[in-house]
Design an enzyme around this catalytic site. Structure first.
Site, PDB file in Angstrom:
ATOM      1  N   GLY A 171      -6.123   0.053   4.304  1.00  0.00           N
ATOM      2  CA  GLY A 171      -5.300  -1.108   4.014  1.00  0.00           C
ATOM      3  C   GLY A 171      -6.031  -2.418   4.268  1.00  0.00           C
ATOM      4  CG  ASP A 172      -7.523  -3.164   8.044  1.00  0.00           C
ATOM      5  OD1 ASP A 172      -6.348  -3.577   8.002  1.00  0.00           O
ATOM      6  OD2 ASP A 172      -7.977  -2.490   8.987  1.00  0.00           O
ATOM      7  CB  SER A 186      -0.898   0.021   1.240  1.00  0.00           C
ATOM      8  OG  SER A 186      -1.769  -1.076   1.250  1.00  0.00           O
ATOM      9  N   GLY A 241      -1.805   4.564  -4.275  1.00  0.00           N
ATOM     10  CA  GLY A 241      -2.379   3.279  -4.635  1.00  0.00           C
ATOM     11  C   GLY A 241      -1.570   2.096  -4.166  1.00  0.00           C
ATOM     12  N   GLY A 298      -0.478   4.457   0.096  1.00  0.00           N
ATOM     13  CA  GLY A 298      -1.320   5.582   0.461  1.00  0.00           C
ATOM     14  C   GLY A 298      -2.088   6.106  -0.732  1.00  0.00           C
TER      15      GLY A 298
END
Length: 309
Positions: A248-249, A217, A222, A219
């Site tokens: 992120g989850d 990830s 992408g 941020g």
């Protein structure tokens, strides 16, 4: 069925204030409580996508009871949480409505006794029998050995169940060496693992350390991925602003759902990026803005990357 493992579950409490300023009192405009911990966030997103999910991990005390009560209200998620004597932790997120920034306060979690950890491993092995994939997510509570995720990865691999690992620090380093199918760090976690701040090079280095595929990830930029089938970079067609907690989850949920649906890697990554963006527009982790998700689906550009030097 997709199995999610959250060894350090939490009761997530979100406070919304007009403006967060140190050394002053604040009037809270809204309070939200949700079952928390990375794996439970993943489970709720997967359920919203229509996938049956079983959630396990440690839970205990009065706070743990609230977590279970809230989880019972989530359609599509089966509660297989493992009871322990210590109280489940709380996490507090304070959202500044003017700036959009979020301040996070995370308790350490309950002390897990050796017997509780051993008994959980038996339960985990039983749950794997019905699992199509498993996600191992988040921090380790006190008392759980630092190599816990490496052990759980090996158990899943022995059972023939694809496993995704999303953690950090030494548990990530040891877990990668156990050869998980997918590792999903953020940029800082990936740099800590590999020593490289160039994301594509770092994902390839993480693969050399044992991970079969690495999706990082980045941020607002992408995701970037290195897999046996190729290397890709993906970002939503427009930037969204809001609360990044849980983004992120949601990306993990996108990757897992794409895995069990046998989607090609570019389609998995596109779904993960769109879910991540749609989560930023919601007040709490484990949810996503379905309107934004549907709007951006199909608009994501997935670019194939050349090999890093």
């Amino acid at each position: 069925m997709i199995l999610t493992v959250t060894l350090n579950t939490a009761l997530d409490i979100t406070y919304r204030v007009r403006s967060l300023r140190p050394h002053t009192s604040h009037r809270v405009s809204e309070v939200l409580e949700r079952p928390g911990g990375k794996g439970l966030n993943v489970a709720r997103v997967l359920a919203a996508l229509g996938h049956p999910v079983t959630a396990t991990g440690f839970v205990g005390g009065a706070t743990g009871q609230v977590v279970r009560e809230r989880l019972a209200d989530t359609a599509g998620v089966r509660d297989a949480l493992f009871p322990v004597s210590g109280p489940t932790r709380r996490t507090v997120a304070v959202v500044d409505q003017l700036s959009g920034d979020t301040t996070q306060l995370n308790e350490p979690g309950p002390l897990i006794a050796p017997g509780e950890w051993a008994a959980f491993q038996d339960t985990y092995g039983e749950l794997l029998r019905d699992a199509d994939a498993v996600a191992l997510c988040g921090s380790l509570p006190p008392g759980v050995p630092v190599g816990a995720y490496a052990l759980l990865v090996r158990t899943a691999r022995a059972a023939g169940v694809p496993v995704l690992l999303d953690t950090s620090g030494e548990p990530l380093r040891r877990g990668v060496a156990a050869r998980p199918d997918i590792v999903k760090p953020n940029a800082a976690e990936l740099a800590e693992l590999t020593g490289s701040h160039e994301p594509l090079k770092a994902t390839q280095d993480a693969r050399r350390r044992g991970a079969q595929s690495v999706v990082a990830s980045l941020g607002p930029q992408g995701l970037i991925a290195s897999t046996p089938e190729g290397r890709w970079r993906v970002a939503p067609p427009r930037r969204v602003h809001g609360n990044p907690t849980g983004a992120g989850d949601s990306a993990v949920a996108g990757l897992l759902s794409g895995l069990v649906e046998h989607l090609p890697w570019p389609a998995r990554l596109a779904r993960a990026a769109v879910l991540s963006a749609a989560t930023v527009l919601t007040p709490v982790a484990g949810e996503f803005d379905r309107t934004v998700y549907e709007e951006l689906t199909g608009q994501v550009s997935v670019t194939e990357e050349s090999s890093a030097a």
